[in-house]
Design a protein around this motif. Structure first.
Motif, short mmCIF file in Angstrom:
data_model
loop_
_atom_site.label_atom_id
_atom_site.label_comp_id
_atom_site.label_asym_id
_atom_site.label_seq_id
_atom_site.Cartn_x
_atom_site.Cartn_y
_atom_site.Cartn_z
N UNK A 141 0.57 -1.01 -0.13
CA UNK A 141 -0.04 -0.23 -0.08
C UNK A 141 0.92 0.82 -0.45
N UNK A 142 1.61 1.25 0.86
CA UNK A 142 2.76 2.92 0.86
C UNK A 142 3.65 2.21 -0.50
N UNK A 143 3.99 1.10 -0.29
CA UNK A 143 4.49 1.27 -2.25
C UNK A 143 3.91 2.21 -3.76
N UNK A 163 11.93 3.06 1.57
CA UNK A 163 12.01 4.09 1.67
C UNK A 163 13.88 3.97 2.07
N UNK A 164 15.09 4.68 1.06
CA UNK A 164 16.25 4.86 1.21
C UNK A 164 16.85 5.74 1.60
N UNK A 217 7.48 10.12 2.71
CA UNK A 217 7.09 9.76 3.17
C UNK A 217 6.06 11.44 3.35
N UNK A 218 7.28 12.58 3.94
CA UNK A 218 6.47 13.86 4.16
C UNK A 218 6.14 14.34 3.16
N UNK A 249 11.59 2.40 6.28
CA UNK A 249 12.71 2.16 6.09
C UNK A 249 13.37 1.07 6.32
N UNK A 250 12.94 -0.07 7.60
CA UNK A 250 12.85 -1.16 7.40
C UNK A 250 13.13 -2.31 6.00
#
Ligand SMILES: [Zn+2]
Length: 147
Positions: free
Chosen positions: A68-70, A116-117, A123-124, A111-112
């Protein structure tokens, strides 16, 4: 994921509520989501990483949450993301809302998992994008309850 963000939830423990104390260790994993059970070395009590955060308490499995986030981070809208993964739009919105509410936890999660690298700019930007769109689209409702 970094265990420094967790602190001992036992009120009787000398290290209760202290982050970065080095007293929290991984004890085991359990369940479908392989949730981590953590242990405080100071008092010996175990507790779930799910404790106290709305994000971890979600019903979807980690892989779907990651997707979803990706999807959102690559510029897909809420509707397209919901359709791709066979979810309701409200579910997708819920994860956006959680990212707002529980920003640090969601950031650590992403990040884990390598979604997000570098830094948290992506994200912001995502949250800013949806909060501004929200105000444009739904002028007749209080914006706080929509997203
Ligand atoms: Zn403790």
């Amino acid at each position: 994921m970094n265990l420094d963000q967790f602190s001992c939830p036992n009120p009787g423990c000398p290290d209760h509520g202290k982050n970065n104390g080095g007293n929290i260790n991984l004890y085991t994993r359990y369940g479908r989501k392989q949730v981590r059970l953590l242990i405080c070395k100071t008092c010996g009590k175990t507790f779930s990483e799910l404790k106290g955060t709305p994000f971890w308490d979600s019903r979807l499995d980690w892989d779907t949450i990651e997707k979803i986030y990706r999807s959102l981070l690559t510029g897909q809208g809420i509707r397209a993301t919901a359709r791709d993964f066979n979810l309701s739009k409200n579910t997708v919105k819920r994860y956006l809302r959680l990212a707002n509410k529980d920003y640090g936890t969601v950031l650590h999660f992403l990040q884990d998992r390598g979604v997000i690298s570098n830094g948290d700019a992506q994200l912001r930007e995502l949250l800013a994008q949806f909060s501004s769109r929200r105000q444009v689209v739904v002028g007749d409702r209080p914006s706080a309850v929509v997203m």
